[in-house]
Scaffold this motif. Structure first.
Motif, PDB file in Angstrom:
ATOM      1  N   THR A   7       0.856  -1.181   0.000  1.00 29.13           N
ATOM      2  CA  THR A   7       0.000   0.000   0.000  1.00 29.13           C
ATOM      3  C   THR A   7       0.895   1.234   0.000  1.00 29.13           C
ATOM      4  O   THR A   7       1.821   1.328   0.803  1.00 29.13           O
ATOM      5  CB  THR A   7      -0.896   0.021   1.263  1.00 29.13           C
ATOM      6  N   VAL A   8       0.635   2.137  -0.931  1.00 31.48           N
ATOM      7  CA  VAL A   8       1.361   3.404  -0.986  1.00 31.48           C
ATOM      8  C   VAL A   8       0.354   4.538  -1.055  1.00 31.48           C
ATOM      9  O   VAL A   8      -0.743   4.375  -1.585  1.00 31.48           O
ATOM     10  CB  VAL A   8       2.319   3.480  -2.203  1.00 31.48           C
ATOM     11  N   SER A   9       0.732   5.650  -0.512  1.00 33.37           N
ATOM     12  CA  SER A   9      -0.119   6.842  -0.574  1.00 33.37           C
ATOM     13  C   SER A   9       0.477   7.794  -1.596  1.00 33.37           C
ATOM     14  O   SER A   9       1.638   8.174  -1.488  1.00 33.37           O
ATOM     15  CB  SER A   9      -0.185   7.519   0.795  1.00 33.37           C
ATOM     16  N   LEU A  10      -0.316   8.129  -2.594  1.00 34.64           N
ATOM     17  CA  LEU A  10       0.129   9.015  -3.664  1.00 34.64           C
ATOM     18  C   LEU A  10      -0.889  10.121  -3.862  1.00 34.64           C
ATOM     19  O   LEU A  10      -2.079   9.941  -3.609  1.00 34.64           O
ATOM     20  CB  LEU A  10       0.275   8.240  -4.973  1.00 34.64           C
ATOM     21  N   ASP A  11      -0.423  11.231  -4.359  1.00 30.26           N
ATOM     22  CA  ASP A  11      -1.301  12.317  -4.760  1.00 30.26           C
ATOM     23  C   ASP A  11      -2.280  11.769  -5.796  1.00 30.26           C
ATOM     24  O   ASP A  11      -1.907  10.988  -6.670  1.00 30.26           O
ATOM     25  CB  ASP A  11      -0.440  13.445  -5.352  1.00 30.26           C
ATOM     26  N   THR A  12      -3.527  12.167  -5.710  1.00 30.29           N
ATOM     27  CA  THR A  12      -4.533  11.642  -6.639  1.00 30.29           C
ATOM     28  C   THR A  12      -4.203  11.952  -8.099  1.00 30.29           C
ATOM     29  O   THR A  12      -4.528  11.155  -8.982  1.00 30.29           O
ATOM     30  CB  THR A  12      -5.940  12.160  -6.295  1.00 30.29           C
ATOM     31  N   ALA A  13      -3.543  13.064  -8.353  1.00 29.67           N
ATOM     32  CA  ALA A  13      -3.148  13.388  -9.731  1.00 29.67           C
ATOM     33  C   ALA A  13      -2.135  12.375 -10.249  1.00 29.67           C
ATOM     34  O   ALA A  13      -2.183  11.984 -11.421  1.00 29.67           O
ATOM     35  CB  ALA A  13      -2.571  14.802  -9.802  1.00 29.67           C
ATOM     36  N   ILE A  14      -1.239  11.919  -9.390  1.00 35.48           N
ATOM     37  CA  ILE A  14      -0.249  10.910  -9.784  1.00 35.48           C
ATOM     38  C   ILE A  14      -0.948   9.582 -10.073  1.00 35.48           C
ATOM     39  O   ILE A  14      -0.637   8.896 -11.053  1.00 35.48           O
ATOM     40  CB  ILE A  14       0.815  10.726  -8.681  1.00 35.48           C
ATOM     41  N   ILE A  15      -1.910   9.228  -9.242  1.00 35.96           N
ATOM     42  CA  ILE A  15      -2.668   7.999  -9.454  1.00 35.96           C
ATOM     43  C   ILE A  15      -3.394   8.057 -10.791  1.00 35.96           C
ATOM     44  O   ILE A  15      -3.374   7.090 -11.573  1.00 35.96           O
ATOM     45  CB  ILE A  15      -3.655   7.748  -8.298  1.00 35.96           C
TER      46      ILE A  15
END
Length: 77
Positions: A7-15
């Protein structure tokens, strides 16, 4: 190939960008991320090798002076 979950947390724009890139490559996001990480790893290794070559570094001497943990184990290839 054995797989695992992370599980990684990324900026929604990156996703969103990753999803678009995966879709345009006709790949699942997991496959696209794996390919991207593998490519980045190989490119970084090639840059380091080119730097060693440009500096005239003796690779055998470098290996003797540096911990094996700094090198790829082989399974990554």
């Amino acid at each position: 190939m054995t797989t695992g979950n992370v599980t990684v947390s990324l900026d929604t724009a990156i996703i969103d960008m990753a999803k678009e890139q995966a879709a345009s490559a006709g790949m699942s996001m997991s496959a696209w991320v794996a390919r991207t990480i593998r490519s980045a790893t190989f490119e970084a290794a090639a840059r380091r090798y080119a730097e060693f070559e440009a500096e005239g570094t003796d690779m055998a001497a470098w290996d003797a002076e540096n911990d094996a943990a700094d090198r790829l184990a082989g399974a990554e290839w």
